[in-house]
Design a protein around this motif. Structure first.
Motif, mmCIF file in Angstrom:
data_model
loop_
_atom_site.group_PDB
_atom_site.id
_atom_site.type_symbol
_atom_site.label_atom_id
_atom_site.label_comp_id
_atom_site.label_asym_id
_atom_site.label_seq_id
_atom_site.Cartn_x
_atom_site.Cartn_y
_atom_site.Cartn_z
ATOM 1 N N SER A 48 1.138 7.765 -0.952
ATOM 2 C CA SER A 48 2.004 8.228 0.123
ATOM 3 C C SER A 48 1.407 9.413 0.868
ATOM 4 N N ASP A 49 0.293 9.924 0.367
ATOM 5 C CA ASP A 49 -0.353 11.078 1.006
ATOM 6 C C ASP A 49 -1.860 10.941 0.856
ATOM 7 N N PRO A 50 -2.505 10.127 1.701
ATOM 8 C CA PRO A 50 -3.942 9.863 1.571
ATOM 9 C C PRO A 50 -4.807 11.120 1.604
ATOM 10 N N LYS A 51 -4.271 12.242 2.065
ATOM 11 C CA LYS A 51 -5.050 13.476 2.111
ATOM 12 C C LYS A 51 -4.810 14.348 0.883
ATOM 13 N N GLY A 52 -4.211 13.767 -0.151
ATOM 14 C CA GLY A 52 -3.809 14.553 -1.317
ATOM 15 C C GLY A 52 -4.934 14.956 -2.228
ATOM 16 N N GLY A 53 -5.996 15.490 -1.724
ATOM 17 C CA GLY A 53 -7.049 16.043 -2.561
ATOM 18 C C GLY A 53 -8.083 15.049 -3.016
ATOM 19 N N ALA A 54 -8.093 13.822 -2.468
ATOM 20 C CA ALA A 54 -9.051 12.802 -2.877
ATOM 21 C C ALA A 54 -9.661 12.155 -1.640
ATOM 22 N N PRO A 55 -10.700 12.751 -1.085
ATOM 23 C CA PRO A 55 -11.314 12.195 0.133
ATOM 24 C C PRO A 55 -11.796 10.765 -0.043
ATOM 25 N N ARG A 56 -12.309 10.440 -1.245
ATOM 26 C CA ARG A 56 -12.799 9.079 -1.464
ATOM 27 C C ARG A 56 -11.656 8.073 -1.455
ATOM 28 N N PHE A 57 -10.497 8.486 -1.944
ATOM 29 C CA PHE A 57 -9.319 7.631 -1.869
ATOM 30 C C PHE A 57 -8.971 7.348 -0.408
ATOM 31 N N ALA A 58 -8.983 8.388 0.410
ATOM 32 C CA ALA A 58 -8.665 8.214 1.831
ATOM 33 C C ALA A 58 -9.667 7.284 2.509
ATOM 34 N N ARG A 59 -10.943 7.440 2.179
ATOM 35 C CA ARG A 59 -11.963 6.582 2.797
ATOM 36 C C ARG A 59 -11.786 5.128 2.376
ATOM 37 N N LEU A 60 -11.457 4.916 1.104
ATOM 38 C CA LEU A 60 -11.244 3.542 0.640
ATOM 39 C C LEU A 60 -10.021 2.922 1.314
ATOM 40 N N MET A 61 -8.970 3.698 1.463
ATOM 41 C CA MET A 61 -7.782 3.187 2.145
ATOM 42 C C MET A 61 -8.101 2.805 3.584
ATOM 43 N N GLN A 62 -8.946 3.590 4.227
ATOM 44 C CA GLN A 62 -9.349 3.284 5.600
ATOM 45 C C GLN A 62 -10.170 1.995 5.647
ATOM 46 N N ARG A 63 -11.065 1.809 4.673
ATOM 47 C CA ARG A 63 -11.861 0.578 4.612
ATOM 48 C C ARG A 63 -10.958 -0.636 4.400
ATOM 49 N N LEU A 64 -9.982 -0.499 3.511
ATOM 50 C CA LEU A 64 -9.077 -1.609 3.226
ATOM 51 C C LEU A 64 -8.254 -1.980 4.461
ATOM 52 N N ALA A 65 -7.796 -0.963 5.171
ATOM 53 C CA ALA A 65 -7.009 -1.220 6.379
ATOM 54 C C ALA A 65 -7.867 -1.878 7.458
ATOM 55 N N ALA A 66 -9.095 -1.374 7.637
ATOM 56 C CA ALA A 66 -9.982 -1.922 8.664
ATOM 57 C C ALA A 66 -10.353 -3.373 8.365
ATOM 58 N N ALA A 67 -10.465 -3.709 7.074
ATOM 59 C CA ALA A 67 -10.840 -5.074 6.683
ATOM 60 C C ALA A 67 -9.624 -5.986 6.551
ATOM 61 N N GLN A 68 -8.433 -5.453 6.842
ATOM 62 C CA GLN A 68 -7.184 -6.221 6.809
ATOM 63 C C GLN A 68 -6.912 -6.831 5.432
ATOM 64 N N VAL A 69 -7.130 -6.018 4.400
ATOM 65 C CA VAL A 69 -6.820 -6.445 3.036
ATOM 66 C C VAL A 69 -5.311 -6.377 2.827
ATOM 67 N N GLU A 70 -4.745 -7.436 2.270
ATOM 68 C CA GLU A 70 -3.307 -7.448 1.988
ATOM 69 C C GLU A 70 -3.042 -6.755 0.656
ATOM 70 N N MET A 71 -2.219 -5.733 0.683
ATOM 71 C CA MET A 71 -1.876 -4.987 -0.521
ATOM 72 C C MET A 71 -0.458 -5.346 -0.933
ATOM 73 N N VAL A 72 -0.289 -5.793 -2.174
ATOM 74 C CA VAL A 72 1.029 -6.168 -2.694
ATOM 75 C C VAL A 72 1.336 -5.276 -3.891
ATOM 76 N N ALA A 73 2.249 -4.335 -3.710
ATOM 77 C CA ALA A 73 2.590 -3.378 -4.762
ATOM 78 C C ALA A 73 3.773 -3.878 -5.586
ATOM 79 N N GLY A 74 3.992 -3.237 -6.735
ATOM 80 C CA GLY A 74 5.133 -3.569 -7.577
ATOM 81 C C GLY A 74 5.123 -4.983 -8.094
ATOM 82 N N THR A 75 3.946 -5.531 -8.322
ATOM 83 C CA THR A 75 3.805 -6.925 -8.737
ATOM 84 C C THR A 75 2.881 -7.031 -9.937
ATOM 85 N N ARG A 76 3.306 -7.732 -10.939
ATOM 86 C CA ARG A 76 2.514 -7.847 -12.165
ATOM 87 C C ARG A 76 2.222 -9.312 -12.475
#
Length: 425
Positions: A48-76
């Motif tokens: 919920s806060d991509p800038k929360g102290g993890a730059p690599r997390f933010a960069r990965l989220m940007q890559r996933l969004a740019a590549a149009q990866v579908e993210m499905v949370a709360g699913t096992r």
């Protein structure tokens, strides 16, 4: 290539890196995770806060969004009803997801070993305590003891101290000789040395003891004190919380259900991170507990391999991280004395209230299940399994669906139209 469907299970660092790499290779990618947001345990709460102290997390989220990866949370994942299909369940419903290639990045969990009083309220896993604090558990002014084994002890101690906790002691079961040898081996990993020094500085004065472990926890309705063995002498310490975990064990339930071969407690993979099952790749803690850097590089390799692209240029970095993982295992190997902590009346299987005395004399985990239901509760042996492996040498003989608790209608359903799973959230 654009028609290839790749499913990634696990949205921690390894799963995120794998999804980004395979999507950038032209595949359609869906990532599922049982948590509410991406990041895994190490980046918990950053979704919920991509800038929360993890730059690599933010960069990965940007890559996933740019590549149009579908993210499905709360699913096992619950089961594999057919080849190339996984059955999943979310809060809103269930369905079947098909795939051409599958990347597993299901991470690891803490290993717990039973000792008298370990079921008292206030006794938590080391990482579990940290997760609860991140979720809002008030910790300021509370006395906290951290014990067990592994680098997580110092990291959690530093984070809790930052939140105002009073660290009453940090107790590592491994001997100083092994830790010193491990420290020397880190000369080729200067970043990890800096990280360790930073954690140590944050808890300076808290008291870090090696060859020390909790022998019992005491209290009435909740934890009040722990007894610690230090150099063979018992010492009682008053505390509000005990965070106790003995390093990590991989979440092997899904790989084993799919038939992936394991070796020495981890999934066996080839140079491209492919398991013994064709088209099924594994990355991160599944192949060896080695931390963030190993997870990221293995995820990248698995994604490239699944997309049919070369990852040879990444092999040297991955091999270096694998060497670190092996050294980590050697440094924090469990000592035999820990197997004697649980008394005859100490609960080993918390789900079914099975005590150690009831397990003595059993020849296998299967026999223990038949006679005592050990490992047959809601956690399906996730807590007591690693403990009985250490105590009695019982490894999991088989994994059967459902691998997580699921609704009856989910388990009983026929293989459904894959499109229906689009609505699983």
């Amino acid at each position: 290539m654009s028609a290839r469907e790749v499913l990634v299970v696990g949205a921690g660092p390894a799963g995120m890196a794998a999804a980004a790499a395979v999507a950038e290779g032209g595949c359609r990618v869906r990532v599922i995770d049982e948590n509410a947001s991406a990041g895994g345990q190490i980046w918990r709460g950053y979704g919920s806060d991509p800038k929360g102290g993890a730059p690599r997390f933010a960069r990965l989220m940007q890559r996933l969004a740019a590549a149009q990866v579908e993210m499905v949370a709360g699913t096992r994942v619950v089961a594999q009803p057919a080849k190339g299909v996984l059955r999943v369940e979310g809060d809103a419903g269930s369905g079947d997801l098909s795939f051409d290639k599958l990347i597993l990045a299901t991470g690891a969990r803490e290993r717990f070993l039973p000792f008298p009083g370990w079921t008292l309220p206030g006794v938590l896993g080391t990482g579990g305590l940290q997760a609860m604090v991140k979720a809002g558990l008030p910790i300021a002014g509370k006395r906290v003891v951290l014990a067990g084994s592994g680098p997580l002890l110092l990291a959690v101690a530093a984070n809790l101290a930052k939140q105002g906790a009073e660290i009453a002691g940090i107790f590592e079961q491994a001997p100083m000789s092994r830790l010193m040898a491990f420290g020397v081996s880190l000369m080729s990993h200067p970043g990890k040395i800096v990280e360790g020094l930073r954690y140590g500085s944050a808890v300076k004065g808290a008291g870090y003891r090696t060859s020390a472990w909790v022998t019992r926890a005491d209290g009435t309705d909740r934890l009040m004190s722990v007894t610690v063995s230090i150099g063979g002498k018992a010492r009682e310490i008053g505390c509000d919380y005990l965070g106790c975990g003995f390093h990590l064990v991989p979440n092997l339930e899904l790989p084993r259900l799919l038939g992936c071969a394991t070796e020495e407690g981890f999934v066996r993979v080839d140079a491209g991170q492919q398991s013994s099952v064709e088209g099924v790749y594994c990355a991160g803690e599944l192949t060896g507990v080695g931390g963030l850097e190993k997870a990221l590089i293995e995820g990248e390799i698995a994604g490239l391999a699944a997309a049919g692209r070369s990852a040879v240029h990444l092999f040297p970095r991955r091999d270096r991280q694998m060497r670190f993982a092996r050294k980590l295992d050697e440094a924090f190997a469990l000592r035999g004395e820990l197997g004697e902590l649980a008394a005859e009346d100490t609960i080993v299987c918390r789900c079914e209230d099975v005590r150690r005395g009831a397990l003595e004399g059993m020849r296998s985990g299967r026999e223990a299940k038949l006679h005592t239901r050990c490992g047959m509760g809601p956690c399906q042996g996730r807590v007591c399994g690693p403990a009985t492996l250490f105590l009695f040498g019982w490894d999991a003989e088989s994994v059967r669906p459902p691998i997580t608790p699921a609704r009856i209608e989910t388990i009983a359903a026929d293989v459904s139209d894959v499109a229906s799973a689009q609505d699983v959230r």
